[in-house]
Design an enzyme around this catalytic site. Structure first.
Site, PDB file in Angstrom:
ATOM      1  N   SER A  15       7.299 -17.441  -6.857  1.00 34.20           N
ATOM      2  CA  SER A  15       7.893 -18.717  -7.250  1.00 34.20           C
ATOM      3  C   SER A  15       6.938 -19.840  -6.889  1.00 34.20           C
ATOM      4  CB  SER A  15       9.211 -18.903  -6.491  1.00 34.20           C
ATOM      5  OG  SER A  15       9.704 -20.223  -6.617  1.00 34.20           O
ATOM      6  N   TYR A  29      14.443 -19.044   1.431  1.00 39.51           N
ATOM      7  CA  TYR A  29      13.931 -18.515   0.161  1.00 39.51           C
ATOM      8  C   TYR A  29      12.421 -18.749   0.058  1.00 39.51           C
ATOM      9  CZ  TYR A  29      12.970 -18.168  -4.826  1.00 39.51           C
ATOM     10  OH  TYR A  29      12.418 -17.845  -6.046  1.00 39.51           O
TER      11      TYR A  29
END
Length: 244
Positions: free
Chosen positions: A141, A154
Site C-alpha cells: 500500500s 495497518y
C-alpha cells in the site's frame, strides 16, 4: 514489447474472492494462466471458478492458519508440480486512532497482512525454484511508504511487507526467483469495511480512485517481463491523490 508468454503458467492468488485478487485472476486467466483461488469465502471463489472455467481452481484457505496454507500448496504441488506466481493479496485494514484501537484489532491485521503473507511465501518458495520467471508479488500500500492518520497498525504491517520483500529479493535473486511489491493508493474495493460507506464513497469519488483492474494490470505487467527482468516495486495511485 517483449513480454513472456504466460500461457500454461500456474498462479496462486490469496484474497481472491474480491477486489484486486479477483481482478488479477480474470486478467491472468485471459493470458492462459491457471489460477488457484485462495480465500476464506468459498462461495465467492467457487462462483469465480464457474466464470473462468477450467482456468481456475478454488481452495478455501485462511492464510493465518499455517496448516491450511501448507495444505493449499501441497495441493498445488500434487496437481501442477510447481508454481510460477504467488500473489499475496489477502489483507485487512481497520481504521482507528491508535489510542482507540484494541489488541484484538492489532492481532487481526498483523496475522493477516504479515503472518499470513509469511506463511504463504514460505510454503511457495520450494515450488517456485527452477521455474523460469517465477515470481512472488505482494500487494502492499502507499501506507507502506507513508504514515496515514488512523491507520497506524495497518501502516506498520505494510512497512514490514516492504522491508521483508527488500531482503527476500536479495536472498532469492541468485536462484532466479523475482520478488516484487505493488503499492496501490485509493482503490474501489471492499477495503475499509469498518468506515461509513458514504465517507468511503465520497473520498474515492473525489480522488477518482483506481479500479481493481488498474492494480491487476500492474501485477501482470511485472509478471510478464522476461525472466531476467525484475520490476521490484510499483507505486500506483490515482492522479488526484496528491497526498498519501
Amino acid at each position: 514489447m517483449q513480454m513472456q508468454d504466460l500461457n500454461g503458467k500456474v498462479a496462486v492468488i490469496t484474497g481472491a474472492s474480491s477486489g484486486i485478487g479477483e481482478a488479477t485472476a480474470r486478467l491472468l486467466a485471459a493470458e492462459g494462466v491457471h489460477i488457484v483461488l485462495a480465500a476464506r469465502r468459498r462461495d465467492r471463489i467457487e462462483a469465480l471458478v464457474e466464470e473462468l472455467g477450467n482456468q481456475a481452481t478454488a481452495i478455501e484457505t485462511d492464510v493465518t492458519d499455517n496448516s491450511q496454507v501448507e495444505w493449499l500448496f501441497a495441493q498445488v504441488k500434487d496437481t501442477f508440480g510447481g508454481l510460477d506466481l504467488l500473489l499475496n493479496n489477502a489483507g485487512l485494514g481497520i481504521h482507528a486512532p491508535f489510542t482507540d484501537s484494541s489488541p484484538e484489532q492489532w492481532r487481526g491485521m498483523i496475522d493477516t497482512n504479515l503472518i499470513g503473507l509469511l506463511n504463504c511465501t514460505h510454503a511457495a518458495i520450494p515450488l517456485l525454484k527452477g521455474r523460469p520467471g517465477a515470481m512472488i508479488a505482494s500487494v502492499s500500500s502507499t501506507g507502506g511508504r507513508y504514515g496515514v492518520e488512523g491507520w497506524s497498525v495497518y501502516c506498520a504491517t505494510k512497512y514490514a511487507v516492504v522491508g521483508f520483500h527488500e531482503t527476500l529479493r536479495k536472498e532469492l535473486g541468485a536462484e532466479g526467483i523475482r520478488v516484487s511489491v505493488i503499492e496501490p493508493g485509493a482503490v474501489w474495493t471492499e477495503f475499509g469495511h469498518n468506515l461509513p460507506e458514504q465517507a468511503l464513497r465520497e473520498r474515492r469519488e473525489a480522488l477518482d480512485a483506481l479500479h481493481a483492474e488498474d492494480v491487476a494490470q500492474a501485477v501482470v505487467y511485472a509478471f510478464a517481463q522476461p525472466p531476467r527482468v525484475l520490476v521490484q516495486e510499483i507505486l500506483v495511485r490515482p492522479v488526484k491523490q496528491v497526498a498519501p
